[in-house]
Design an enzyme around this catalytic site. Structure first.
Site, mmCIF file in Angstrom:
data_model
loop_
_atom_site.group_PDB
_atom_site.id
_atom_site.type_symbol
_atom_site.label_atom_id
_atom_site.label_comp_id
_atom_site.label_asym_id
_atom_site.label_seq_id
_atom_site.Cartn_x
_atom_site.Cartn_y
_atom_site.Cartn_z
ATOM 1 N N PHE A 104 -19.262 14.210 -25.792
ATOM 2 C CA PHE A 104 -18.889 13.360 -26.929
ATOM 3 C C PHE A 104 -18.775 11.892 -26.541
ATOM 4 O O PHE A 104 -18.953 11.011 -27.371
ATOM 5 C CB PHE A 104 -17.570 13.843 -27.553
ATOM 6 C CG PHE A 104 -16.431 13.896 -26.584
ATOM 7 C CD1 PHE A 104 -16.250 14.997 -25.753
ATOM 8 C CD2 PHE A 104 -15.537 12.839 -26.486
ATOM 9 C CE1 PHE A 104 -15.202 15.040 -24.844
ATOM 10 C CE2 PHE A 104 -14.485 12.876 -25.589
ATOM 11 C CZ PHE A 104 -14.321 13.981 -24.750
ATOM 12 N N ASP A 150 1.312 20.220 -20.523
ATOM 13 C CA ASP A 150 0.655 18.927 -20.729
ATOM 14 C C ASP A 150 1.631 18.109 -21.576
ATOM 15 O O ASP A 150 1.765 18.317 -22.782
ATOM 16 C CB ASP A 150 -0.681 19.135 -21.450
ATOM 17 C CG ASP A 150 -1.405 17.819 -21.690
ATOM 18 O OD1 ASP A 150 -0.754 16.755 -21.649
ATOM 19 O OD2 ASP A 150 -2.630 17.853 -21.938
ATOM 20 N N PHE A 162 -8.078 21.316 -24.575
ATOM 21 C CA PHE A 162 -8.330 19.882 -24.658
ATOM 22 C C PHE A 162 -9.537 19.596 -23.755
ATOM 23 O O PHE A 162 -9.696 20.229 -22.712
ATOM 24 C CB PHE A 162 -7.118 19.026 -24.260
ATOM 25 C CG PHE A 162 -7.441 17.578 -24.439
ATOM 26 C CD1 PHE A 162 -7.568 17.051 -25.715
ATOM 27 C CD2 PHE A 162 -7.710 16.754 -23.358
ATOM 28 C CE1 PHE A 162 -7.954 15.734 -25.902
ATOM 29 C CE2 PHE A 162 -8.090 15.430 -23.539
ATOM 30 C CZ PHE A 162 -8.209 14.916 -24.821
ATOM 31 N N THR A 163 -10.349 18.636 -24.155
ATOM 32 C CA THR A 163 -11.654 18.415 -23.518
ATOM 33 C C THR A 163 -11.563 18.289 -21.994
ATOM 34 O O THR A 163 -12.157 19.074 -21.264
ATOM 35 C CB THR A 163 -12.306 17.152 -24.112
ATOM 36 O OG1 THR A 163 -11.370 16.069 -24.001
ATOM 37 C CG2 THR A 163 -12.682 17.362 -25.576
ATOM 38 N N LYS A 206 -0.379 7.543 -23.490
ATOM 39 C CA LYS A 206 -0.010 7.867 -24.877
ATOM 40 C C LYS A 206 1.483 7.577 -25.072
ATOM 41 O O LYS A 206 1.867 6.427 -25.214
ATOM 42 C CB LYS A 206 -0.357 9.328 -25.183
ATOM 43 C CG LYS A 206 -1.839 9.558 -25.447
ATOM 44 C CD LYS A 206 -2.652 9.648 -24.209
ATOM 45 C CE LYS A 206 -4.016 10.243 -24.446
ATOM 46 N NZ LYS A 206 -4.819 10.253 -23.197
ATOM 47 N N TYR A 210 0.839 -1.206 0.000
ATOM 48 C CA TYR A 210 0.000 0.000 0.000
ATOM 49 C C TYR A 210 0.872 1.252 0.000
ATOM 50 O O TYR A 210 0.579 2.217 -0.702
ATOM 51 C CB TYR A 210 -0.926 0.018 1.237
ATOM 52 C CG TYR A 210 -1.915 1.154 1.189
ATOM 53 C CD1 TYR A 210 -3.173 0.976 0.609
ATOM 54 C CD2 TYR A 210 -1.576 2.416 1.677
ATOM 55 C CE1 TYR A 210 -4.072 2.033 0.522
ATOM 56 C CE2 TYR A 210 -2.473 3.471 1.590
ATOM 57 C CZ TYR A 210 -3.711 3.287 1.016
ATOM 58 O OH TYR A 210 -4.601 4.322 0.918
ATOM 59 N N ARG A 215 -14.035 15.068 -33.535
ATOM 60 C CA ARG A 215 -13.346 16.159 -32.854
ATOM 61 C C ARG A 215 -13.832 17.467 -33.496
ATOM 62 O O ARG A 215 -13.125 18.090 -34.286
ATOM 63 C CB ARG A 215 -11.825 16.025 -32.990
ATOM 64 C CG ARG A 215 -11.191 15.057 -31.986
ATOM 65 C CD ARG A 215 -11.521 15.427 -30.593
ATOM 66 N NE ARG A 215 -10.905 14.641 -29.546
ATOM 67 C CZ ARG A 215 -11.519 14.349 -28.396
ATOM 68 N NH1 ARG A 215 -12.767 14.706 -28.169
ATOM 69 N NH2 ARG A 215 -10.910 13.690 -27.445
HETATM 70 C C1 LIG Z 1 -3.430 16.204 -24.713
HETATM 71 C C2 LIG Z 1 -4.163 15.401 -23.697
HETATM 72 N N1 LIG Z 1 -4.193 15.816 -22.424
HETATM 73 C C3 LIG Z 1 -4.836 15.121 -21.470
HETATM 74 C C4 LIG Z 1 -5.509 13.955 -21.752
HETATM 75 C C5 LIG Z 1 -6.276 13.246 -20.654
HETATM 76 O O1 LIG Z 1 -5.668 12.077 -20.305
HETATM 77 P P1 LIG Z 1 -6.460 10.752 -19.829
HETATM 78 O O2 LIG Z 1 -7.306 10.297 -20.983
HETATM 79 O O3 LIG Z 1 -5.372 9.798 -19.470
HETATM 80 O O4 LIG Z 1 -7.302 11.117 -18.658
HETATM 81 C C6 LIG Z 1 -5.493 13.470 -23.055
HETATM 82 C C7 LIG Z 1 -6.215 12.234 -23.397
HETATM 83 O O5 LIG Z 1 -6.691 11.989 -24.452
HETATM 84 C C8 LIG Z 1 -4.819 14.223 -24.055
HETATM 85 O O6 LIG Z 1 -4.782 13.827 -25.334
#
Ligand SMILES: Cc1ncc(COP(=O)(O)O)c(C=O)c1O
Length: 470
Positions: A462, A228, A137-138, A271, A85, A395
């Protein structure tokens, strides 16, 4: 030729071939479907490719997130999981890997990228502060907004034009950022949110010159700069290829230099880092780190596992090292480009130049007869699936969501359908199938009628929205 860079066999001989630096040891069978099966599956999924079962998909280009193939070294590392843990030895291996390859001192593990986005947003944003970024980014923007921040897009204008072939379409427009600082005052800027590469712009890179200038501007105004780093390795490849002075520098060095201009980073390790799950947050400032390390125990888990198993952290530590190798990155982007070149030869409209992780088809140009309210990119993703069982992702206006202030749709200039290539998973023959299917859908474009939304969830619509054909 620089001996420190691992050139592919083709490059060593001055040729353009980019074959993969690995061979296949294990395979996973794919299921072929008939068009009638796919029609049933798509209707059942409300015409949203996120709601399909993967068993109904032939070639899955929904995302490159968590879909990569791990190496034999990573699988072997999974057996070395220390599932304590607290204080798992795999955490310390991960911490060392992040310190070595990204150069940040203080590390907080999280279950994936959005876990890290949540922590940094809650910690570093005061309600009502602005958060400038190089395109949204979303999940990133949503976490910034949930923390009371106001996102402002300060990316260069070229990023919004799919046909513009500028080499660094991810760059921040420094004049836009300076105007924001002058208008609202530096104390009302929470931090600059820099993504490299920029997913929503088509996987477009940020130049080293831009991040240096940004650092200078931020330091002058006492504003923090957070990165990021989700696809930073791919970004470093483009710097090596396109920016004067970097051609002979290994990708790993370039990535680390880039991080050196920032105060910290968050990461979706699903990624670049070649794992199926995992993320982290890392900063230089000790006080900020203490706050993040405290918050992680509320939402993710103890600060030495952050929602991950020990084995996941081990696979990530190994994946980070593998991801930084020049020959790996070269073949990864080589495959994306191979598909891009096939499509380009047929005149298929898409974001140019081809970015690091995906081909982004220009759905507006496919379907000039459809308005954005008829969801052209969602329609294109559905048509591709019907044609050949290939799964892609919208997108465009659906992903952009609603403006929290007005409640109306955001109408982004980019209305794209993303064909995202998982790392080390598909072959060149699969890419040929994809290209032929895109061509077939393009040839039938005049018949498309569009969709209407029949169900809209509150957050990140989405993922779960449902549609009906018009
Ligand atoms: C540029 C970018 N930032 C953040 C994220 C969020 O990461 P996660 O899907 O691991 O939560 C993504 C995921 O698609 C991304 O492409």
């Amino acid at each position: 030729m620089n001996e420190r860079i691992h050139h592919t066999m083709g490059q060593q001989s001055g040729r353009r071939s980019w074959a993969e630096p690995w061979k296949i040891k294990m395979v996973e069978p794919l299921r072929m479907t008939r068009r009638s099966d796919r029609e049933g599956a798509l209707a059942g999924a409300g015409w949203n490719t996120f709601l399909l079962r993967s068993d109904d998909v032939y070639i899955d280009l929904l995302t490159d997130s968590g879909t990569s193939a791990m190496s034999d070294r990573q699988w072997a590392g999974m057996m070395l999981g220390d599932e304590a843990y607290a204080g798992s030895r795999n955490f310390y291996r991960l911490e060392q890997a992040i310190q070595r390859w990204y150069g940040y001192e203080h590390v907080v593990p999280t279950h994936q990228g959005r876990g890290a986005e949540h922590l940094i947003s809650q910690t570093a944003i005061r309600k009502g502060q602005y958060v400038p970024g190089n395109m949204y980014f979303t999940t990133t923007r949503l976490h910034q907004e949930l923390a009371g921040g106001i996102f402002v897009d300060v990316i260069a204008d070229e990023a919004h034009d799919p046909a513009d072939r500028s080499p660094f379409k991810g760059d921040v427009d420094l004049a836009k950022l300076e105007r924001l600082i002058v208008e609202h005052g530096a104390t009302n800027i929470a931090y600059v949110s820099l993504a490299a590469t920029v997913n929503m712009a088509g996987g477009q890179p940020v130049s080293m010159a831009n991040v240096k200038a940004l650092r200078e501007l931020c330091s002058r105004n006492g504003i923090r700069l957070f990165l990021d780093a989700t696809r930073l390795v791919e970004n470093a490849f483009f710097i090596q290829e396109r920016e004067p002075g970097y051609a002979d520098r290994p990708i790993a060095e370039i990535a680390r230099e880039f991080c050196g201009h920032t105060d910290g980073a968050w990461m979706s390790a699903k990624k670049d880092s070649l794992v199926n799950i995992g993320g982290w947050l890392a900063v230089r400032d000790r006080t900020l780190f203490e706050e993040l390390r405290n918050l992680v125990v509320v939402y993710e888990g103890l600060h030495t596992y952050g929602g991950l198993a020990g084995r996941d952290m081990e696979a990530m530590a190994i994946g980070i090292e593998e991801s930084m190798q020049d020959d790996h990155v070269r073949s990864r982007i080589g495959q994306v480009r191979y598909l891009g070149e096939l499509l380009d030869d047929w005149g298929i409209p898409m974001v140019q130049p081809v970015g690091g992780h995906a081909i982004f088809l220009d759905a507006r140009a496919f379907y000039p007869q459809l308005s954005q309210d008829q969801f052209p990119a969602q329609t294109l993703a559905a048509e591709l699936y019907l044609d050949s069982g290939i799964r892609s992702m919208e997108r465009g206006v659906v992903s952009a969501g609603r403006d929290p202030a007005t409640g109306g749709h955001h109408y982004p200039r980019l209305e794209l359908t993303r064909l995202t290539i998982p790392r080390r998973v598909y072959t060149q023959a699969h890419m040929d199938v994809v290209a032929e299917s895109v061509k077939a859908v393009y040839d039938g474009r005049a018949a498309a009628r569009g969709l209407k939304m029949s169900y809209e969830p509150r957050y990140l619509r989405f993922f779960q929205a449902r549609f009906e054909p018009l």
